[in-house]
Motif scaffolding. Structure first.
Motif, PDB file in Angstrom:
ATOM      1  N   LYS A 453      68.495  24.358  65.149  1.00 49.09           N
ATOM      2  CA  LYS A 453      68.567  25.683  64.551  1.00 49.09           C
ATOM      3  C   LYS A 453      69.136  26.634  65.589  1.00 49.09           C
ATOM      4  O   LYS A 453      68.669  26.668  66.732  1.00 49.09           O
ATOM      5  N   SER A 661      73.756  25.103  61.577  1.00 49.87           N
ATOM      6  CA  SER A 661      72.428  25.500  62.057  1.00 49.87           C
ATOM      7  C   SER A 661      72.248  27.014  62.111  1.00 49.87           C
ATOM      8  O   SER A 661      71.117  27.502  62.144  1.00 49.87           O
ATOM      9  N   ASN A 665      70.678  30.250  55.096  1.00 53.46           N
ATOM     10  CA  ASN A 665      70.074  29.437  54.037  1.00 53.46           C
ATOM     11  C   ASN A 665      69.688  28.039  54.511  1.00 53.46           C
ATOM     12  O   ASN A 665      69.316  27.177  53.709  1.00 53.46           O
ATOM     13  N   ASN A 667      67.300  25.796  57.143  1.00 53.61           N
ATOM     14  CA  ASN A 667      66.167  25.749  58.081  1.00 53.61           C
ATOM     15  C   ASN A 667      66.530  25.007  59.357  1.00 53.61           C
ATOM     16  O   ASN A 667      66.041  25.327  60.441  1.00 53.61           O
ATOM     17  N   GLU A 679      68.309  20.624  56.083  1.00 52.30           N
ATOM     18  CA  GLU A 679      67.120  21.121  55.402  1.00 52.30           C
ATOM     19  C   GLU A 679      67.373  22.556  54.972  1.00 52.30           C
ATOM     20  O   GLU A 679      67.560  23.447  55.795  1.00 52.30           O
ATOM     21  N   ASN A 681      66.565  26.227  53.177  1.00 48.30           N
ATOM     22  CA  ASN A 681      65.447  27.162  53.113  1.00 48.30           C
ATOM     23  C   ASN A 681      64.966  27.292  51.670  1.00 48.30           C
ATOM     24  O   ASN A 681      65.752  27.553  50.764  1.00 48.30           O
ATOM     25  N   ASN A 720      64.341  19.665  49.150  1.00 50.40           N
ATOM     26  CA  ASN A 720      65.191  20.692  49.752  1.00 50.40           C
ATOM     27  C   ASN A 720      66.027  20.145  50.911  1.00 50.40           C
ATOM     28  O   ASN A 720      66.656  20.911  51.636  1.00 50.40           O
TER      29      ASN A 720
END
Length: 748
Positions: A453, A661, A665, A667, A679, A681, A720
């Motif tokens: 991220k 990352s 939108n 994660n 992944e 959000n 998700n």
């Protein structure tokens, strides 16, 4: 390679003309077919003749020959067009004629696709027919040396096979037919000259009438009058006298083509009426993915959403067909291997028997994924069953105590299969929520997961968030002794183990999915945590360690096995998925000799009483052995990204991951080997039941029909989590295109 969204449509027919050998009259047949096609055309329907490769030019010019015998009025009406793409002067095989200037297969195929697309667009309104005439015989090579049946397989065009009417022609015709058949071609028609000296057509017709197969298209046999001697310069009268015969051929081709598209039209409806899909809520199914065929990384799908031109198009197989594809769909080596094993063995009862395929694969596995730890190979049919076998191996009498239930240790979020036994070896989740027999029999530790991220790999634990710049740092052996998390993991794990022991729990095995937990949501687990968990369990409990490598094994993540990542070996491990390259079901459970000896005794009751009718079936074993050796032979440095300091392979570029990352939108994201996981959000918390990925999946699956460079990506989300997975042979250009499409869809 360019993506091809202009396959045959209901209005636009394409036929490929192959011959059993050279000099059998392909161009004579092409001429007759085009003449009859033109005479049947209405409303200015176009006709096209494409000769991709011409040798002996200009003395031999097949396009010019066909043009010579087309009525001149046709040219004024502009109903016929001719195209030759590659011309060579030497009258020899293309691989010899090309000399030093050898175009790549990709270049040649792209030119063919460009021209076919041009014809498609031109005939959108009125329709048309295109005849593509190959060079030489079925197994003649193109310029690169690739044989034609392999080279044209990506197109998989309906094929007209020109048989051999000469002495020995029955053999060459049937051999050519079988060569095309095992590569997945549809052959609706075989054409031969009516050579009364041999009457080969009569035998071939009788052969197919007696050997009809309801699962394979049985070709119609047409014999055409022999042309005059070669010294005759004018064949006008010959073609005129045979026009009616060629019209019958065109009629049959049209009938076959219409039946093919009629079947496509009804497949979605009939599937919804007759099929029960796995992992699918049928009430939520809008469109059915109708698949005509598959090749390498591509699924060839039928699309009827364009009412003017229902057609076939290429879609990237973004889930590697449920994680099984390693060497691409339609791999000829695997197909030939399966055919050989089928013809030599069929299936053989395995207990107390051995055959070469099962022995060879056992040796390959023990020298590969089981090297330096495994001694025995147990065969089964799928990953879930392989894990059932692993549990039976681990949970022997040694671990039972009167009045105490033997439990397993595992990781929260793990998933080991759909059978009841391994379902009980997982914690409560959506997969077992409605299974009334489910009874959890274990303790599941919560593992720290890793996601990138904002350009950093982050590990969330109960004490802090640790950041790393690269995968090499995460997988470094130095972390075992120097990373602050190492001591924390050890203390936390051992405290929990002693806690459960003091409460009287009895454990029989530890089960982990090395590095990535697949079905649970592509959870990237800190390898240091798994390493420490194994060490502590082995030291304190002294119970078997089981690796569930059904998903992760055989280089899916860039290394052969989880043991290479974790720097520690299991006692038992299960493998499936990539084992046979996606061709047929097969699974294995490997174990140490120590585990094996626990089942030795004086009675059969003491043995491992588990098996299947198709245990170690020769087809699967031989295909598996071929697949494993093909994986070894891949160039792992070619067209792959590689992190410095450690040979951690990923086909996905790190700068793309970094861009993903940073999106609001998302994660987090990670990529390893062939796997890219994103992944998304979800304000409702995410998980397998989440629908937040639906819109992204729809965007990825669509393509611009007017752009030959656009394509669809077929994949299934895990709640998700959207993941894209390639085979081990995916080309760099395709992956780069996919990365750009993902970025575009995430930003739109």
């Amino acid at each position: 390679m360019k993506y091809y969204n202009y396959f045959p449509t209901r209005k636009f027919q394409i036929y490929q003309i192959f011959a059993s050998n050279t000099n059998l009259g392909k161009t004579i047949f092409s001429t007759g077919l085009i003449r009859s096609s033109i005479s049947k055309s209405h409303n200015n329907k176009y006709n096209y003749y494409l000769k991709p490769i011409q040798t002996g030019y200009p003395k031999d010019d097949d396009s010019n020959f066909v043009k010579t015998y087309i009525p001149k009025v046709i040219f004024f009406e502009n109903l016929i067009k001719f195209k030759t793409l590659f011309k060579y002067e030497k009258p020899v095989s293309p691989h010899l004629a090309a000399d030093n200037s050898i175009p790549s297969d990709e270049n040649v195929l792209n030119k063919i696709k460009d021209y076919v697309s041009e014809c498609y667009n031109e005939s959108l309104n009125n329709g048309g027919r295109l005849f593509l005439e190959t060079a030489g015989g079925v197994s003649s090579p193109v310029m690169s040396g690739t044989i034609q049946s392999e080279f044209y397989r990506v197109l998989r065009l309906p094929t007209i096979l020109v048989g051999d009417s000469n002495l020995g022609g029955i053999s060459t015709t049937l051999s050519s037919y079988e060569s095309l058949l095992i590569r997945g071609y549809d052959i609706p028609i075989i054409l031969l000259f009516n050579n009364e000296n041999y009457n080969n057509h009569l035998f071939i017709e009788k052969y197919f009438n007696e050997n009809q197969n309801s699962s394979i298209i049985t070709p119609k046999i047409f014999s055409i009058q022999l042309p005059p001697k070669k010294e005759c310069n004018d064949l006008t009268e010959y073609f005129q006298s045979n026009d009616e015969n060629f019209k019958h051929v065109i009629d049959k081709l049209e009938e076959w083509h219409e039946n093919r598209f009629n079947r496509f039209d009804e497949m979605e409806r009939k599937a919804k009426e007759t099929v029960w899909w796995p992992f699918t809520q049928h009430d939520k199914v809008n469109r059915v993915n109708v698949v005509d065929s598959a090749y390498k990384d591509l699924l060839i799908n039928y699309n009827d959403n364009n009412n003017n031109a229902p057609s076939l198009s290429e879609t990237f197989d973004g889930s590697a067909s449920w994680w099984t594809q390693g060497l691409g769909h339609g791999n000829t080596k695997l197909t030939l291997t399966a055919s050989y094993a089928s013809g030599r063995y069929g299936h053989i009862l395995f207990p107390e028997s051995i055959h070469e395929p099962s022995l060879s694969l056992s040796e390959s596995l023990l020298d590969g994924v089981g090297k330096n730890w495994a001694d025995r190979v147990f065969y089964s049919d799928n990953g879930s069953t392989a894990m059932e076998v692993a549990l039976k191996m681990a949970l022997t009498e040694d671990y039972k105590e009167k009045g105490k239930e033997t439990l397993i240790l595992g990781l929260e979020g793990s998933y080991h299969g759909d059978t009841i036994g391994v379902m009980d070896a997982c914690g409560p989740n959506i997969y077992n929520q409605k299974v009334t027999w489910y009874a959890p029999k274990g303790i599941w530790f919560t593992p720290p997961k890793i996601l990138m991220k904002n350009n950093k790999y982050k590990i969330h634990t109960d004490i802090n968030v640790s950041s790393y710049d690269s995968l090499s740092e995460i997988f470094s052996e130095n972390r075992i002794d120097n990373d602050q998390l190492s001591y924390h993991y050890k203390q936390s794990i051992e405290n929990q183990l002693y806690h459960y022991m003091n409460q009287g729990y009895k454990f029989g095995a530890l089960i982990i999915e090395p590095v990535v937990m697949g079905a649970g949501g592509m959870i990237f687990v800190d390898p240091l945590y798994q390493h420490q968990l194994i060490k502590s369990v082995r030291s304190i409990l002294k119970i078997p360690i089981i690796f569930d490598e059904v998903f992760t094994g055989f280089w899916r993540l860039g290394k052969q096995s989880g043991a290479e990542f974790l720097k520690i070996n299991p006692d038992i491990a299960a493998y499936a998925k990539l084992l046979t390259g996606g061709l047929c079901p097969l699974a294995v459970t490997l174990s140490t000799e120590e585990i094996f000896k626990k089942f030795l005794g004086d009675t059969k009751v003491e043995a491992l009483l588990h098996g299947h009718s198709y245990t170690a079936h020769p087809i699967g074993c031989l295909v598996g052995n071929t697949s494993v050796h093909e994986y070894y032979n891949l160039d792992w440095n070619k067209e792959r990204e590689c992190e410095e300091q450690d040979k951690l392979f990923s086909i996905w570029r790190k700068d793309i991951l970094q861009q993903i990352s940073c999106l609001p939108n998302v994660n987090g994201v990670f990529a390893l080997g062939t796997l890219l996981s994103i992944e998304l959000n979800d304000i409702d918390g995410g998980g397998y039941a989440s629908n937040v990925a639906k819109l992204l999946i729809e965007k990825l699956s669509t393509f611009e029909r007017n752009s030959i460079d656009d394509f669809g990506i077929k994949t299934r989300p895990l709640g998700n989590v959207v993941y894209i997975m390639s085979s081990l042979i995916s080309d760099k250009k395709s992956i780069r295109n996919i990365e750009q499409k993902i970025l575009k869809c995430l930003n739109s």
